[in-house]
Design an enzyme around this catalytic site. Structure first.
Site, PDB file in Angstrom:
ATOM      1  N   HIS A  79       0.837  -1.192   0.000  1.00  0.00           N
ATOM      2  CA  HIS A  79       0.000   0.000   0.000  1.00  0.00           C
ATOM      3  C   HIS A  79       0.876   1.246   0.000  1.00  0.00           C
ATOM      4  CE1 HIS A  79       0.549   0.811   4.370  1.00  0.00           C
ATOM      5  NE2 HIS A  79       0.371  -0.483   4.569  1.00  0.00           N
ATOM      6  N   ASP A  81      -0.101   4.337   1.066  1.00  0.00           N
ATOM      7  CA  ASP A  81      -0.462   5.347   2.069  1.00  0.00           C
ATOM      8  C   ASP A  81       0.228   5.082   3.399  1.00  0.00           C
ATOM      9  OD1 ASP A  81      -2.151   3.019   2.153  1.00  0.00           O
ATOM     10  OD2 ASP A  81      -3.451   4.036   3.583  1.00  0.00           O
ATOM     11  N   ASP A 111       6.412   0.606   6.817  1.00  0.00           N
ATOM     12  CA  ASP A 111       4.965   0.382   6.604  1.00  0.00           C
ATOM     13  C   ASP A 111       4.423   1.377   5.579  1.00  0.00           C
ATOM     14  OD1 ASP A 111       2.399  -0.647   6.952  1.00  0.00           O
ATOM     15  OD2 ASP A 111       2.005   0.582   8.717  1.00  0.00           O
ATOM     16  N   GLU A 143      -5.084   1.761   2.401  1.00  0.00           N
ATOM     17  CA  GLU A 143      -5.111   0.578   3.273  1.00  0.00           C
ATOM     18  C   GLU A 143      -5.243   0.977   4.737  1.00  0.00           C
ATOM     19  OE1 GLU A 143      -3.337  -2.619   5.852  1.00  0.00           O
ATOM     20  OE2 GLU A 143      -2.717  -0.527   5.579  1.00  0.00           O
ATOM     21  N   GLU A 144      -4.672   2.112   5.104  1.00  0.00           N
ATOM     22  CA  GLU A 144      -4.644   2.520   6.508  1.00  0.00           C
ATOM     23  C   GLU A 144      -5.974   3.107   6.985  1.00  0.00           C
ATOM     24  OE1 GLU A 144      -2.435   1.635   8.386  1.00  0.00           O
ATOM     25  OE2 GLU A 144      -0.436   1.706   7.497  1.00  0.00           O
ATOM     26  N   HIS A 354       3.404   2.839  12.659  1.00  0.00           N
ATOM     27  CA  HIS A 354       2.458   3.733  13.340  1.00  0.00           C
ATOM     28  C   HIS A 354       3.074   4.396  14.570  1.00  0.00           C
ATOM     29  CE1 HIS A 354      -1.249   1.381  11.556  1.00  0.00           C
ATOM     30  NE2 HIS A 354      -0.252   1.509  10.693  1.00  0.00           N
TER      31      HIS A 354
END
Length: 384
Positions: A79, A81, A111, A143-144, A354
Site C-alpha cells: 500500500h 499510504d 509500513d 489501506e490505513e 504507526h
C-alpha cells in the site's frame, strides 16, 4: 525511460511524497505522487502499467504494473499510504529519510514504502529476462483507512495471478492468518428532562448500560465458542473504545453513543456477527423506551486464512520460518477473494509501524531482495 535509482534513493523519494490516508478530512491526502513515481520507474523497466482511479475517492489510485504475459505468476503488493503523524514527536523530519544507527528513519519506511522500493529493485534483474508467467507489482490506496483501493481491485476483478505476497512488516516471517477488524457504533436516542422526575424522560445512559452488559455477555459467549491456538490471543476480542452522552448531572440524558471494535477469528462471519448483535440489542429499545441504532463505522477487514499449500511450504523453506498468525489486519483477504494464494511477508517490524521515528533496518534490505529474487525465479521465470 530512465532506470530507477538505487534502493535507498527510491525509498527516500517515496517518503518525500506524503500520502497520508485518514478518515479525518484534515489529515487525508492524495496518493497520486507516489503512484506517479512508481509508474515512471516500472515503465522504465518495461512493465505495462495501469493506473486505476479509486471510485468515489478523488486523488486516490491503484497501480497495476505487469511484466510478462499469460496465466499464473506472482503479485508483489504494497500500500502507498501511511498513517498520520505528529512531526514534533520525531527526532527528524518524517518526510525525509535519515540514516543513523544502521537504520532508515522516515514515515512509511517499514509500513510500507520500503517494500515497494525493494520490489522495484528486484524487478530490475528481470528487465530483459523471458518470463513464463507474469510478474505483477501492485500498489494500492487507502489501506490505513478504508481499504477502498483493495475493494476497487476486487470489484474490477484484477489483477490475476497464481500467488501473491503482501510486503507488510513481518520481520521476513510469513503470515498466513490474521484476525478481522470491525468498528461498530451504538447510538441511543432517549428523552431529556429534569432529573428530579425520571418519568419525564427516557435515560439514554441507562439504556447504554444495558447495551454494554449485553455486549459483554456476547463477548463471553464468543470467546467460549471460538478459539484458534495459532494466535497469541487465541479468542475473538471486543473492546469498548469510547462513549459520549448527556450534558449535565441534573438533566436526564437524552442521547448516548458508544463505539467498539470486534476482532473475529478466521471462519467467523462479519455479517453474521453484525446481525446477531443487532438482534440481541433490539429488545433494549422497548425496555428503556428509547430508539437504538447499530451501525458500522467502516465496512471492516475480513479475517484471513491461507491454507497450507505448496506455496506456503515453499516460502517457509525460503525464509526458514513456519507461517504464523497475527492480530493486525491487511489487504490479504481481498487479494485472496480474487483467487490468489496469499501470504503476508515483508521487511521491518510491526512494532515500528504507526510510531514516531519509524524505521527500516538496513540489514533487512539484502535478505528481502534475495527472497524476492527466489520467488520471481520460481513463479515467473520458471513459471512453476
Amino acid at each position: 525511460m530512465p532506470m530507477p535509482p538505487k534502493p535507498i534513493e527510491m525509498i527516500s523519494e517515496l517518503i518525500a511524497r506524503p500520502s497520508i490516508s485518514s478518515t479525518s478530512v484534515q489529515w487525508n491526502q492524495p496518493n497520486l505522487g507516489v503512484i506517479e513515481l512508481l509508474h515512471s520507474w516500472l515503465e522504465g523497466l518495461g512493465f505495462s502499467c495501469e493506473v486505476m482511479q479509486v471510485p468515489g475517492e478523488p486523488g486516490k489510485a491503484n497501480l497495476i504494473a505487469t511484466l510478462g504475459q499469460g496465466p499464473g505468476g506472482l503479485v508483489l503488493s504494497g500500500h502507498t499510504d501511511t498513517v498520520p503523524c505528529d512531526p514534533e514527536l520525531w527526532k527528524s523530519d518524517p518526510f525525509k529519510v535519515v540514516e543513523r544507527d544502521q537504520k532508515l528513519y522516515g514515515l512509511g519506511t517499514c509500513d510500507m514504502k520500503g517494500f515497494l522500493a525493494l520490489a522495484v529493485e528486484a524487478a530490475k534483474t528481470y528487465k530483459d529476462t523471458p518470463l513464463k508467467a507474469p510478474l505483477i507489482i501492485l500498489a494500492t490506496a487507502d489501506e490505513e483507512s478504508s481499504m477502498s483501493g483493495a475493494k476497487a481491485l476486487v470489484d474490477a476483478g484484477r489483477p490475476k495471478a497464481r500467488v501473491a505476497v503482501i510486503g507488510e512488516p513481518t520481520g521476513l516471517k510469513p503470515i498466513r492468518m490474521h484476525k478481522g477488524m470491525m468498528m461498530e457504533a451504538v447510538r441511543i436516542e432517549g428523552q431529556s428532562g429534569h432529573s428530579s422526575d425520571p418519568s419525564l424522560g427516557a435515560n439514554a445512559l441507562e439504556a447504554m448500560h444495558s447495551v454494554m452488559g449485553e455486549l459483554l455477555t456476547i463477548r463471553q459467549e464468543l470467546q467460549a465458542n471460538y478459539r484458534n491456538s495459532s494466535f497469541k490471543i487465541d479468542v475473538p476480542t471486543m473492546n469498548f473504545g469510547c462513549i459520549h452522552g448527556g450534558d449535565n448531572p441534573n438533566r436526564i440524558c437524552g442521547q448516548c453513543e458508544m463505539e467498539f471494535d470486534l476482532r473475529p477469528l478466521p471462519g467467523m462471519s462479519m455479517d453474521g456477527l453484525r446481525n446477531m448483535i443487532s438482534e440481541r440489542l433490539h429488545p433494549i429499545e422497548a425496555k428503556h423506551r428509547v430508539e437504538l441504532n447499530v451501525r458500522s463505522l467502516f465496512p471492516g477487514i475480513p479475517p484471513f486464512e491461507q491454507s497450507e499449500t505448496e506455496f506456503v511450504s515453499v516460502v517457509e523453506k525460503l525464509t526458514g520460518h513456519k507461517a504464523q498468525a497475527v492480530a493486525f489486519g491487511t489487504e490479504a483477504p481481498f487479494l485472496q477473494q480474487m483467487g490468489m494464494e496469499t501470504l503476508v511477508l515483508g521487511p521491518g517490524s510491526i512494532n515500528q509501524a504507526h510510531q514516531p521515528d519509524e524505521y527500516l533496518a538496513l540489514d533487512q534490505l539484502a535478505p528481502t531482495l534475495d527472497l524476492l529474487h527466489n520467488l520471481i525465479n520460481r513463479y515467473c521465470v520458471e513459471g512453476c
